[in-house]
Design a protein around this motif. Sequence first.
Motif: not given
Length: 315
Positions: A171-174, A179-182
């Motif tokens: 999970i990235v907060d930018m 943004i969630e890579a799953r």
Amino acid sequence: MRNSLLLAVFACSGAAHASEDIADKYPNSLLYDMPVEVIPGVFSAIGATAPPTYENSGHNNNLSFIITGDGVVVVNGGAAYSLAKALHDEIRAITDQPVKLVFNENGQGHAVLGNNYWTEQGVPVVAHQEAADVVEEYGGSILDGMKRYNRDKAEGTKVQGPTVTFEDEYIVDMGNFHIEARYLGPAHSPGDIVIWLPEQSLVIAGDMAFHERMLPIFEDTYTADWLETWDTEFEPLGATYVIPGHGHPTNMDQVRRYTKGYLEYLRGEVGELIENGGGLAEAYYVDQSPYTNLDTFEELATKNAGRVFEQMEFE
């Protein structure tokens, strides 16, 4: 933003309009086509709906990126060093925000062979552990295959696996994006992931979902598992907008039709054949006429049927 497209065009449920006969839609670049803005801040350079060739530079999948306001996140390393650079050139023409992260949707060549361009820029490359394992074990042969069709366009490309791996989610907060890579489960190939933007209701689906071209069934593509992952994990996302691994951005109805629908149809035809005592030789000729409109039908339909038969014999 240049090339901004109306969402209504992408979301329409009409017939497919791609053609694998178009060799190059963007002659000024190694990219098959220039990036388009799918929704505000989310772009995709749509690849050819054809096998990789010298003419399309191996750009036969979708290379996407998110301009977050605090940097750019790229989805797919590209099929070669030169193709990754061409994508970066387009990103720089749109924004002065630096690329801060790259995701590989899986371990296939068109997702990973541009990785060494990005690592040269100091950008971390993230993928599922299974995708990293594929690159480690088969990276040399994947690169050799790309060199055979891409010839001089392969210059500078080296095998480079992801620099960061994960098992379930990353999970990235930018900037303005969560943004969630799953990893949702087994699908088209080992380590398939999706990039889910819940606040935008958009999924960059990778090879979980196909549109406008026939999906290939590989030796390690287990169709029953793919369907289970679709029903239990992918469909419940409830995405409004879908950027598939191949084909133009669209909606869930369309990718369901050409991915889940095709898998269920083919398994139904092959299952009926098995029940009637048919063998592998007959499986190659099961009726797939409802999908003749899809690009790569001629290249893939019979192979797909044979592999499904081999799987279903032992289910």
